[in-house]
Design a protein around this motif. Structure first.
Motif, PDB file in Angstrom:
ATOM      1  N   SER A 138       0.773  -1.278  -0.014  1.00  6.31           N
ATOM      2  CA  SER A 138      -0.048   0.161  -0.169  1.00  6.31           C
ATOM      3  C   SER A 138       0.880   1.156  -0.115  1.00  6.31           C
ATOM      4  N   PHE A 139       0.354   2.372  -0.573  1.00  7.28           N
ATOM      5  CA  PHE A 139       1.174   3.454  -0.726  1.00  7.28           C
ATOM      6  C   PHE A 139       0.416   4.469   0.342  1.00  7.28           C
ATOM      7  N   THR A 140       1.176   5.531   0.838  1.00  4.63           N
ATOM      8  CA  THR A 140       0.536   6.550   1.568  1.00  4.63           C
ATOM      9  C   THR A 140       0.829   7.829   0.908  1.00  4.63           C
ATOM     10  N   ASN A 141       0.287   8.839   1.338  1.00  4.21           N
ATOM     11  CA  ASN A 141       0.278  10.103   0.541  1.00  4.21           C
ATOM     12  C   ASN A 141       1.621  11.007   1.244  1.00  4.21           C
ATOM     13  N   ASP A 142       2.548  10.354   1.833  1.00  3.07           N
ATOM     14  CA  ASP A 142       3.684  10.735   2.607  1.00  3.07           C
ATOM     15  C   ASP A 142       4.656  11.055   1.434  1.00  3.07           C
ATOM     16  N   ILE A 143       4.541  12.118   0.628  1.00  3.66           N
ATOM     17  CA  ILE A 143       5.565  12.187  -0.496  1.00  3.66           C
ATOM     18  C   ILE A 143       6.531  13.456   0.223  1.00  3.66           C
ATOM     19  N   ILE A 144       7.922  13.299   0.125  1.00  2.00           N
ATOM     20  CA  ILE A 144       8.780  14.209   0.416  1.00  2.00           C
ATOM     21  C   ILE A 144       9.595  14.619  -0.653  1.00  2.00           C
ATOM     22  N   PRO A 145       9.403  15.767  -1.249  1.00  2.00           N
ATOM     23  CA  PRO A 145      10.248  16.221  -2.371  1.00  2.00           C
ATOM     24  C   PRO A 145      11.584  16.656  -1.992  1.00  2.00           C
ATOM     25  N   ILE A 146      12.627  16.483  -2.652  1.00  2.00           N
ATOM     26  CA  ILE A 146      14.048  16.732  -2.511  1.00  2.00           C
ATOM     27  C   ILE A 146      14.368  18.133  -3.361  1.00  2.00           C
ATOM     28  N   LEU A 147      14.770  19.223  -2.854  1.00  2.00           N
ATOM     29  CA  LEU A 147      14.919  20.428  -3.684  1.00  2.00           C
ATOM     30  C   LEU A 147      16.577  20.585  -3.516  1.00  2.00           C
ATOM     31  N   ARG A 148      17.188  21.039  -4.520  1.00  2.00           N
ATOM     32  CA  ARG A 148      18.699  21.446  -4.760  1.00  2.00           C
ATOM     33  C   ARG A 148      18.781  22.405  -4.126  1.00  2.00           C
ATOM     34  N   VAL A 149      19.650  22.963  -3.369  1.00  2.00           N
ATOM     35  CA  VAL A 149      20.097  24.350  -2.761  1.00  2.00           C
ATOM     36  C   VAL A 149      21.528  24.318  -2.726  1.00  2.00           C
ATOM     37  N   PHE A 150      22.113  25.838  -2.712  1.00  2.00           N
ATOM     38  CA  PHE A 150      23.279  25.849  -2.539  1.00  2.00           C
ATOM     39  C   PHE A 150      24.204  26.590  -1.673  1.00  2.00           C
ATOM     40  N   ASP A 151      23.377  27.352  -0.934  1.00  2.00           N
ATOM     41  CA  ASP A 151      23.751  28.325   0.135  1.00  2.00           C
ATOM     42  C   ASP A 151      23.110  28.134   1.348  1.00  2.00           C
ATOM     43  N   VAL A 152      23.710  27.817   2.464  1.00  2.00           N
ATOM     44  CA  VAL A 152      22.861  27.428   3.805  1.00  2.00           C
ATOM     45  C   VAL A 152      22.377  28.907   4.052  1.00  2.00           C
ATOM     46  N   GLN A 153      23.225  29.935   4.192  1.00  2.00           N
ATOM     47  CA  GLN A 153      22.416  31.151   4.711  1.00  2.00           C
ATOM     48  C   GLN A 153      21.371  31.449   3.914  1.00  2.00           C
ATOM     49  N   LYS A 154      21.435  31.687   2.508  1.00  2.34           N
ATOM     50  CA  LYS A 154      20.215  31.958   1.810  1.00  2.34           C
ATOM     51  C   LYS A 154      19.111  30.902   1.832  1.00  2.34           C
ATOM     52  N   LEU A 155      19.431  29.652   2.052  1.00  8.62           N
ATOM     53  CA  LEU A 155      18.351  28.821   2.317  1.00  8.62           C
ATOM     54  C   LEU A 155      17.566  28.867   3.776  1.00  8.62           C
ATOM     55  N   LYS A 156      18.224  29.145   4.877  1.00 11.63           N
ATOM     56  CA  LYS A 156      17.721  29.668   6.049  1.00 11.63           C
ATOM     57  C   LYS A 156      17.117  30.765   5.919  1.00 11.63           C
ATOM     58  N   GLU A 157      17.409  31.874   5.318  1.00 10.70           N
ATOM     59  CA  GLU A 157      16.864  33.296   5.006  1.00 10.70           C
ATOM     60  C   GLU A 157      15.490  32.961   4.356  1.00 10.70           C
ATOM     61  N   PHE A 158      15.434  32.223   3.265  1.00 14.81           N
ATOM     62  CA  PHE A 158      14.025  31.915   2.759  1.00 14.81           C
ATOM     63  C   PHE A 158      13.105  31.054   3.311  1.00 14.81           C
ATOM     64  N   TYR A 159      13.506  29.656   3.324  1.00 17.18           N
ATOM     65  CA  TYR A 159      12.724  28.821   4.107  1.00 17.18           C
ATOM     66  C   TYR A 159      12.288  28.839   5.307  1.00 17.18           C
ATOM     67  N   VAL A 160      13.079  29.279   6.387  1.00 19.13           N
ATOM     68  CA  VAL A 160      12.884  29.333   7.754  1.00 19.13           C
ATOM     69  C   VAL A 160      12.316  30.893   7.992  1.00 19.13           C
ATOM     70  N   ASP A 161      13.192  32.137   7.536  1.00 16.41           N
ATOM     71  CA  ASP A 161      12.777  33.332   7.960  1.00 16.41           C
ATOM     72  C   ASP A 161      11.405  33.631   6.966  1.00 16.41           C
ATOM     73  N   PHE A 162      11.585  33.550   5.872  1.00 16.19           N
ATOM     74  CA  PHE A 162      10.418  34.096   5.059  1.00 16.19           C
ATOM     75  C   PHE A 162       8.986  33.169   5.089  1.00 16.19           C
ATOM     76  N   LEU A 163       9.521  31.643   4.765  1.00 17.55           N
ATOM     77  CA  LEU A 163       8.348  30.778   4.529  1.00 17.55           C
ATOM     78  C   LEU A 163       7.907  30.515   5.920  1.00 17.55           C
TER      79      LEU A 163
END
Length: 125
Positions: free
Chosen positions: A6-31
């Motif tokens: 059986s399949f669940t609806n638990d799909i986890i996408p993997i997104l490519r990133v390049f810079d930890v500081q920009k990652l945190k600014e966007f995903y944590v601080d903004f979103l």
């Protein structure tokens, strides 16, 4: 399909990133995602990280073979008008997303992360 699988609806996408500081600014601080965990094999090696907000989980990876930059994902949300107001209130200098009413019956907010990935938050169908 074989019996017992059986399949669940638990799909986890993997997104490519390049810079930890920009990652945190966007995903944590903004979103507003939370950092659940992060892993590096050693100092100065690529980062692999999980972020989440409620039931939405994303994996973010600096590893070359994990994902291609420029991916698009759709994330279903409730209260998209509140999400929109919250994003605008953050006054993030790289994004001032609008709301779109689509012909297929959804209301959508599209944002692009600093690495070329597109996230579409939607409510409706």
């Amino acid at each position: 399909m074989e019996a017992g699988i059986s399949f669940t609806n638990d799909i986890i996408p993997i997104l490519r990133v390049f810079d930890v500081q920009k990652l945190k600014e966007f995903y944590v601080d903004f979103l507003g995602f939370n950092v659940d965990w992060q892993h590096q094999f050693e100092e100065n090696s690529p980062l692999y990280m999980q972020v989440s907000q409620q039931n939405c989980i994303l994996h973010l990876s600096e590893h070359h073979g994990d994902a291609s930059p420029g991916s698009t994902i759709r994330i279903k949300v409730q209260q998209i008008l509140t999400l929109h107001q919250n994003l605008l209130a953050k006054n993030y200098k790289y994004a001032r997303p609008g709301l779109e009413e689509t012909p297929w019956g959804t209301t959508e907010i599209t944002v692009h992360d600093p690495f070329g990935n597109k996230l579409i938050f939607y409510e409706g169908n």
